[in-house]
Write a protein that holds these residues in place. Structure first.
Motif, short mmCIF file in Angstrom:
data_model
loop_
_atom_site.label_atom_id
_atom_site.label_comp_id
_atom_site.label_asym_id
_atom_site.label_seq_id
_atom_site.Cartn_x
_atom_site.Cartn_y
_atom_site.Cartn_z
N ILE A 12 83.42 3.85 -14.87
CA ILE A 12 82.64 4.03 -13.65
C ILE A 12 81.61 5.15 -13.82
CG2 ILE A 12 82.76 4.82 -11.24
CD1 ILE A 12 85.45 3.26 -11.07
N VAL A 13 82.05 6.26 -14.38
CA VAL A 13 81.17 7.42 -14.54
C VAL A 13 80.25 7.25 -15.75
CG1 VAL A 13 81.14 9.91 -14.98
CG2 VAL A 13 82.75 8.95 -13.32
N GLY A 14 80.72 6.53 -16.77
CA GLY A 14 79.91 6.32 -17.96
C GLY A 14 80.09 7.37 -19.04
N SER A 15 81.17 8.12 -18.94
CA SER A 15 81.44 9.18 -19.90
C SER A 15 82.92 9.54 -19.84
CB SER A 15 80.60 10.41 -19.56
OG SER A 15 80.88 11.47 -20.44
N SER A 16 83.44 10.13 -20.91
CA SER A 16 84.84 10.55 -20.90
C SER A 16 85.02 11.94 -20.31
CB SER A 16 85.42 10.51 -22.31
OG SER A 16 84.69 11.37 -23.16
N THR A 17 83.94 12.66 -20.13
CA THR A 17 83.99 13.97 -19.46
C THR A 17 82.82 14.08 -18.50
OG1 THR A 17 82.70 15.09 -21.17
CG2 THR A 17 85.09 15.17 -21.40
N LEU A 18 83.04 14.86 -17.48
CA LEU A 18 82.02 15.08 -16.47
C LEU A 18 81.95 16.58 -16.23
CD1 LEU A 18 80.12 13.85 -14.31
CD2 LEU A 18 82.10 13.67 -12.82
N SER A 19 80.79 17.16 -16.47
CA SER A 19 80.61 18.59 -16.23
C SER A 19 79.90 18.76 -14.89
CB SER A 19 79.78 19.23 -17.33
OG SER A 19 80.49 19.21 -18.54
N LEU A 20 80.60 19.38 -13.96
CA LEU A 20 80.03 19.60 -12.63
C LEU A 20 79.49 21.02 -12.55
CD1 LEU A 20 82.88 18.00 -10.52
CD2 LEU A 20 80.75 16.95 -11.24
N PRO A 21 78.23 21.17 -12.14
CA PRO A 21 77.65 22.51 -12.06
C PRO A 21 78.32 23.35 -10.97
CG PRO A 21 76.14 20.89 -11.15
CD PRO A 21 77.30 20.14 -11.72
N VAL A 22 78.36 24.65 -11.18
CA VAL A 22 78.97 25.56 -10.22
C VAL A 22 78.32 25.40 -8.85
CG1 VAL A 22 79.33 27.99 -9.65
CG2 VAL A 22 79.68 27.20 -11.98
N SER A 23 77.03 25.10 -8.81
CA SER A 23 76.35 24.93 -7.52
C SER A 23 76.94 23.78 -6.72
CB SER A 23 74.85 24.70 -7.73
OG SER A 23 74.63 23.54 -8.50
N SER A 24 77.49 22.78 -7.40
CA SER A 24 78.12 21.65 -6.72
C SER A 24 79.58 21.91 -6.40
CB SER A 24 78.04 20.40 -7.59
OG SER A 24 76.72 20.01 -7.79
N THR A 25 80.26 22.67 -7.25
CA THR A 25 81.71 22.83 -7.11
C THR A 25 82.13 24.09 -6.37
OG1 THR A 25 81.87 23.90 -9.27
CG2 THR A 25 82.16 21.51 -9.20
N SER A 26 81.21 25.00 -6.12
CA SER A 26 81.60 26.26 -5.49
C SER A 26 82.21 26.04 -4.11
CB SER A 26 80.41 27.22 -5.41
OG SER A 26 79.39 26.66 -4.62
N ARG A 27 81.85 24.97 -3.44
CA ARG A 27 82.41 24.70 -2.11
C ARG A 27 83.67 23.84 -2.16
NH1 ARG A 27 78.55 20.85 -2.88
NH2 ARG A 27 78.92 18.81 -1.95
N LEU A 28 84.03 23.36 -3.34
CA LEU A 28 85.23 22.53 -3.50
C LEU A 28 86.42 23.44 -3.73
CD1 LEU A 28 83.77 19.80 -5.86
CD2 LEU A 28 83.92 19.75 -3.37
N ARG A 29 87.37 23.42 -2.80
CA ARG A 29 88.51 24.33 -2.89
C ARG A 29 89.83 23.62 -3.18
NH1 ARG A 29 85.49 28.43 -2.80
NH2 ARG A 29 84.44 29.15 -0.94
N THR A 30 89.88 22.31 -2.92
CA THR A 30 91.14 21.57 -3.11
C THR A 30 90.89 20.28 -3.89
OG1 THR A 30 90.93 20.25 -1.09
CG2 THR A 30 92.03 22.42 -0.88
N VAL A 31 91.98 19.71 -4.38
CA VAL A 31 91.91 18.43 -5.07
C VAL A 31 91.32 17.36 -4.16
CG1 VAL A 31 93.33 16.59 -6.08
CG2 VAL A 31 93.78 18.98 -6.68
N GLY A 32 91.73 17.36 -2.90
CA GLY A 32 91.21 16.37 -1.94
C GLY A 32 89.71 16.48 -1.76
N GLU A 33 89.19 17.71 -1.68
CA GLU A 33 87.75 17.91 -1.55
C GLU A 33 87.02 17.43 -2.81
OE1 GLU A 33 87.31 22.05 -0.60
OE2 GLU A 33 87.95 21.75 1.48
N LEU A 34 87.61 17.67 -3.97
CA LEU A 34 87.02 17.18 -5.22
C LEU A 34 86.99 15.65 -5.23
CD1 LEU A 34 85.92 17.58 -8.11
CD2 LEU A 34 88.31 17.58 -8.88
N LYS A 35 88.09 15.02 -4.82
CA LYS A 35 88.13 13.55 -4.79
C LYS A 35 87.07 13.01 -3.83
CE LYS A 35 92.32 11.65 -4.72
NZ LYS A 35 93.77 11.50 -4.41
N ASP A 36 86.91 13.64 -2.68
CA ASP A 36 85.88 13.21 -1.72
C ASP A 36 84.49 13.34 -2.33
OD1 ASP A 36 87.81 12.63 0.18
OD2 ASP A 36 87.51 14.49 1.30
#
Length: 81
Positions: A12-36
């Motif tokens: 689905i993603v097209g890669s075996s790893t996905l690097s998420l920038p801090v600007s996108s992940t700084s607001r993600l605090r839980t696994v559920g928020e990451l999944k969303d």
């Protein structure tokens, strides 16, 4: 944050790893928020019957806290016999 992808999630993603920038992940605090976040970025993930997440080599619940330095893995449903 680096997310390891397996099975159909890798397709689905097209890669075996996905690097998420801090600007996108700084607001993600839980696994559920990451999944969303990932489901909104990659809508085909919503079609999976289940999606397990491991944080630092341990299965995690949606309410578990995450950090930018955690190793995250998406584990799709597994079938076989």
């Amino acid at each position: 944050m680096t997310v390891l992808l397996f099975g159909i999630t890798k397709d689905i993603v097209g890669s075996s790893t996905l690097s998420l920038p801090v600007s996108s992940t700084s607001r993600l605090r839980t696994v559920g928020e990451l999944k969303d976040y990932l489901s909104s970025t990659y809508p085909r993930l919503r079609n999976l019957s289940s999606l397990a997440v491991a944080v630092n080599n341990s299965y995690a619940e949606d309410s578990d806290k995450i950090d930018n330095f955690d190793e995250i893995a998406l584990i799709p449903p597994v079938s076989g016999g």
